[in-house]
Design an enzyme around this catalytic site. Structure first.
Site, short mmCIF file in Angstrom:
data_model
loop_
_atom_site.label_atom_id
_atom_site.label_comp_id
_atom_site.label_asym_id
_atom_site.label_seq_id
_atom_site.Cartn_x
_atom_site.Cartn_y
_atom_site.Cartn_z
N PRO A 29 7.77 48.43 23.69
CG PRO A 29 6.38 49.20 25.41
CD PRO A 29 6.49 49.12 23.91
CB CYS A 30 6.38 43.86 22.78
SG CYS A 30 6.22 42.09 22.45
N PRO A 31 9.57 42.71 23.57
CG PRO A 31 10.23 40.96 24.99
CD PRO A 31 9.33 42.17 24.92
#
Length: 366
Positions: free
Chosen positions: A45-47
């Site tokens: 999920p983490c950009p």
């Protein structure tokens, strides 16, 4: 992606500084380049974590630096890994572009109403931690610094030899990977990849500076604002800079049309990048925010003055070009992890934890 500790007492979002900032180089007294010595811990999920996965793929480092993927759900103890007993991990998955997670190949998210936050599907919800059997990312922080008091963030670049965190700042990690440090372990085609060409360094640095503050971090400033005044200010600023980006890309596209002709779209797209006429670090840093924009930031962070797909035609063309024509971007993007990770892990923003079905498709066809 933790909420509470990321905001200050003025209702404004302030990002925590990364405390581990070492490099890897032949001249470093401790952290020297080696195949198989370093490991990357990420969450899809983490950009910020995706930046490192993209760079790892573009530089041919997946066989050199292994990767483990945390579960998509971030709880009050931080990121966690699946247990080995949940299935069997083949070693080759750790050296895959996305750590072996299967749903990156779907190009779409799936309905998630029946997926609980404690789902434990190996290579679907995440991977195990193969070296120490750690269940939590926090274990790596405490192993490095037993009195550590900060947040447990991804990405983490770990040294298996000294059992310490080398770096947990994404911009540093992509710089390490883009350096020549690991060139002896990759083929010539990857040695030729330079994401910050010397001739474009000043332009890329300037572009990255405002993109980080106003777009990459801008969505968080809006989404985690704790009063209406701050929210409205930050959303307005965000879209002003999306307008700036649209104008920049419009000029680039128009210039390419003039050079190749409006109907020669393949040649145009071959050179349609944020800075220069090849992929650079500018594209790597911009992409994770833009690919998440319509899918989560528009509704979840209330960045809803416009969408990329319907209101920013040049940014949208750039996004589709990057996603569909470059495997390093497509195969590190998991729309199900992205949607679940944000909507289930941030109860102050989304108290009920319902994950929207739309927009559909998550990314439009090329």
């Amino acid at each position: 992606m933790s909420e509470k500790s990321a905001s200050n007492n003025k209702a404004e979002f302030k990002r925590q500084s990364s405390p581990f900032r070492e490099i890897i180089s032949a001249d470093h007294p401790i952290y020297k380049p080696a195949k198989g010595r370093y490991w990357l811990y990420v969450a899809l999920p983490c950009p910020w974590a995706q930046r490192t996965l993209i760079t790892r793929a573009l530089k041919g480092l997946a066989p050199i630096i292994g990767c483990s993927v945390a579960h998509w759900h971030l709880d009050d103890k931080g990121w966690r890994f699946l247990e080995e007993g949940d299935g069997k991990t083949n070693e080759r998955h750790w050296f895959d572009i996305a750590g072996g997670i299967s749903s990156v190949n779907l190009n779409t998210s799936t309905p998630v109403a029946n997926i609980p936050n404690n789902a434990h599907r190996l290579l679907v919800d995440g991977t195990d931690e193969p070296h120490y059997g750690y269940k939590r990312l926090s274990d790596f922080y405490f192993k490095t610094k037993p009195d550590y008091k900060g947040r447990f963030t991804v990405p983490v670049l770990w040294d298996l030899e000294t059992c310490t965190i080398v770096n947990n700042e994404s911009s540093d990690i992509i710089g390490i990977m883009n350096s020549a440090a690991f060139d002896e372990f990759v083929g010539e085609e990857y040695r030729q990849v330079r994401l910050v060409p010397r001739s474009l360094e000043a332009q890329i640095t300037e572009f990255n500076s405002w993109v980080y503050d106003k777009i990459n971090n801008g969505v968080y400033k809006a989404g985690f604002a704790e009063c209406a005044e701050v929210y409205e200010r930050e959303v307005t600023s965000l879209f002003q800079y999306l307008d700036k980006l649209e104008n920049l890309l419009d000029k680039k596209y128009t210039d390419l049309e003039a050079e190749y002709g409006k109907n020669n779209k393949d040649k145009i797209l071959d050179r349609y990048f944020a800075i220069g006429d090849t992929l650079t670090e500018a594209d790597v840093r911009l992409y994770p925010t833009i690919v998440r924009f319509d899918v989560v930031y528009h509704q979840h962070f209330k960045c809803n003055l416009a969408t990329i797909r319907d209101d920013y035609s040049r940014i949208h063309t750039w996004l589709k070009n990057i996603y569909w024509r470059h495997e390093a971007f497509q195969r590190t993007t998991d729309f199900t992890h992205i949607k679940l990770g944000y909507t289930r892990s941030q109860p102050r923003v989304n108290p009920i934890g319902i994950t929207p079905l739309g927009p559909k498709p998550d990314i439009r066809p090329p």
